[in-house]
Design a protein around this motif. Structure first.
Motif, mmCIF file in Angstrom:
data_model
loop_
_atom_site.group_PDB
_atom_site.id
_atom_site.type_symbol
_atom_site.label_atom_id
_atom_site.label_comp_id
_atom_site.label_asym_id
_atom_site.label_seq_id
_atom_site.Cartn_x
_atom_site.Cartn_y
_atom_site.Cartn_z
ATOM 1 N N LYS A 48 46.573 27.142 65.451
ATOM 2 C CA LYS A 48 45.208 26.798 65.846
ATOM 3 C C LYS A 48 44.304 27.991 65.555
ATOM 4 N N LEU A 49 43.266 27.736 64.776
ATOM 5 C CA LEU A 49 42.317 28.784 64.396
ATOM 6 C C LEU A 49 40.962 28.478 65.036
ATOM 7 N N THR A 50 40.377 29.479 65.671
ATOM 8 C CA THR A 50 39.040 29.353 66.241
ATOM 9 C C THR A 50 38.144 30.365 65.547
ATOM 10 N N PHE A 51 37.031 29.894 65.004
ATOM 11 C CA PHE A 51 36.069 30.738 64.300
ATOM 12 C C PHE A 51 34.763 30.743 65.085
ATOM 13 N N GLN A 52 34.169 31.931 65.267
ATOM 14 C CA GLN A 52 32.884 32.042 65.952
ATOM 15 C C GLN A 52 31.973 32.970 65.161
ATOM 16 N N SER A 53 30.693 32.607 65.107
ATOM 17 C CA SER A 53 29.720 33.441 64.392
ATOM 18 C C SER A 53 28.306 33.095 64.847
ATOM 19 N N GLY A 54 27.411 34.026 64.667
ATOM 20 C CA GLY A 54 26.002 33.787 64.918
ATOM 21 C C GLY A 54 25.312 33.191 63.703
ATOM 22 N N LEU B 173 29.455 30.500 58.563
ATOM 23 C CA LEU B 173 30.619 29.949 59.258
ATOM 24 C C LEU B 173 31.062 28.641 58.611
ATOM 25 N N GLU B 174 30.116 27.730 58.377
ATOM 26 C CA GLU B 174 30.439 26.445 57.746
ATOM 27 C C GLU B 174 31.054 26.637 56.367
ATOM 28 N N ASP B 175 30.475 27.533 55.590
ATOM 29 C CA ASP B 175 30.950 27.792 54.235
ATOM 30 C C ASP B 175 32.387 28.333 54.259
ATOM 31 N N GLU B 176 32.641 29.299 55.139
ATOM 32 C CA GLU B 176 33.961 29.937 55.207
ATOM 33 C C GLU B 176 35.032 28.952 55.686
ATOM 34 N N VAL B 177 34.724 28.184 56.730
ATOM 35 C CA VAL B 177 35.693 27.231 57.283
ATOM 36 C C VAL B 177 35.954 26.096 56.293
ATOM 37 N N SER B 178 34.928 25.615 55.622
ATOM 38 C CA SER B 178 35.105 24.539 54.629
ATOM 39 C C SER B 178 35.969 24.989 53.458
ATOM 40 N N SER B 179 35.722 26.199 52.964
ATOM 41 C CA SER B 179 36.528 26.684 51.841
ATOM 42 C C SER B 179 37.970 26.955 52.277
ATOM 43 N N LEU B 180 38.173 27.389 53.511
ATOM 44 C CA LEU B 180 39.534 27.593 54.022
ATOM 45 C C LEU B 180 40.275 26.264 54.130
ATOM 46 N N LYS B 181 39.613 25.239 54.657
ATOM 47 C CA LYS B 181 40.239 23.912 54.771
ATOM 48 C C LYS B 181 40.621 23.392 53.384
ATOM 49 N N GLU B 182 39.737 23.563 52.425
ATOM 50 C CA GLU B 182 40.006 23.129 51.054
ATOM 51 C C GLU B 182 41.227 23.855 50.486
ATOM 52 N N LYS C 40 43.823 19.701 60.287
ATOM 53 C CA LYS C 40 42.928 18.884 61.106
ATOM 54 C C LYS C 40 41.701 19.699 61.458
ATOM 55 N N GLY C 41 40.558 19.081 61.289
ATOM 56 C CA GLY C 41 39.311 19.771 61.591
ATOM 57 C C GLY C 41 38.531 19.987 60.311
ATOM 58 N N PRO C 42 37.504 20.759 60.322
ATOM 59 C CA PRO C 42 37.054 21.572 61.448
ATOM 60 C C PRO C 42 36.352 20.742 62.518
ATOM 61 N N HIS C 43 36.585 21.114 63.754
ATOM 62 C CA HIS C 43 35.950 20.483 64.896
ATOM 63 C C HIS C 43 34.875 21.434 65.399
ATOM 64 N N ALA C 44 33.653 20.940 65.506
ATOM 65 C CA ALA C 44 32.545 21.774 65.961
ATOM 66 C C ALA C 44 32.465 21.741 67.487
ATOM 67 N N GLN C 45 32.258 22.895 68.068
ATOM 68 C CA GLN C 45 32.007 23.016 69.500
ATOM 69 C C GLN C 45 30.493 23.095 69.682
ATOM 70 N N PRO C 46 29.972 22.716 70.856
ATOM 71 C CA PRO C 46 28.524 22.864 71.065
ATOM 72 C C PRO C 46 28.120 24.339 70.956
ATOM 73 N N PRO C 47 26.973 24.627 70.346
ATOM 74 C CA PRO C 47 26.542 26.027 70.240
ATOM 75 C C PRO C 47 26.345 26.630 71.633
ATOM 76 N N GLU C 48 26.679 27.892 71.754
ATOM 77 C CA GLU C 48 26.560 28.586 73.028
ATOM 78 C C GLU C 48 25.416 29.600 72.924
ATOM 79 N N SER C 49 24.487 29.515 73.843
ATOM 80 C CA SER C 49 23.376 30.453 73.871
ATOM 81 C C SER C 49 23.756 31.632 74.763
ATOM 82 N N VAL C 50 23.672 32.839 74.216
ATOM 83 C CA VAL C 50 24.074 34.044 74.946
ATOM 84 C C VAL C 50 22.827 34.890 75.192
#
Length: 110
Positions: A6-12, A17-26, A36-46
């Motif tokens: 299970k891989l979790t990616f986080q970025s501002g 982020l989308e580009d990196e995760v999509s190319s990794l899945k490919e 399986k995935g990528p599954h998007a989590q709701p954005p978190e405001s910090v």
């Protein structure tokens, strides 16, 4: 026994982020692994407070930013999962890797 990575990616930066995760899945799918995935989590405001000095009460306005997350799972192909674990990702992307061992249904505990 099967392993699930299970891989979790986080970025501002959502676009990077989308580009990196999509190319990794490919890449993972080209190598023949089940992904399986990528599954998007709701954005978190910090919100981070900023102080002018160490005395309480003297503050700048807080620093606010959004963190975007995506989750990806690689099923059963340990070699490819290991290869992904050793890949270099951009500094703006935080990566967490969790490996889970799945036992077949009906497997007895010893």
């Amino acid at each position: 026994m099967t392993f699930v990575t299970k891989l979790t990616f986080q970025s501002g930066n959502r676009y990077e982020l989308e580009d990196e995760v999509s190319s990794l899945k490919e890449l993972v799918e080209k190598k023949g692994a089940e992904c399986k995935g990528p599954h998007a989590q709701p954005p978190e405001s910090v919100r981070v407070p900023q102080y002018r000095n160490l005395a309480p009460g003297d503050e700048f306005s807080p620093w606010e930013y959004t963190v975007y997350s995506r989750k990806l799972e690689i099923h059963g192909n340990d070699h490819i999962a290991r290869e992904v674990g050793h890949m270099a990702f951009p500094e703006s992307i935080h990566v967490e890797i969790e490996v889970e061992q799945k036992k077949p249904l009906g497997h007895r505990r010893d």
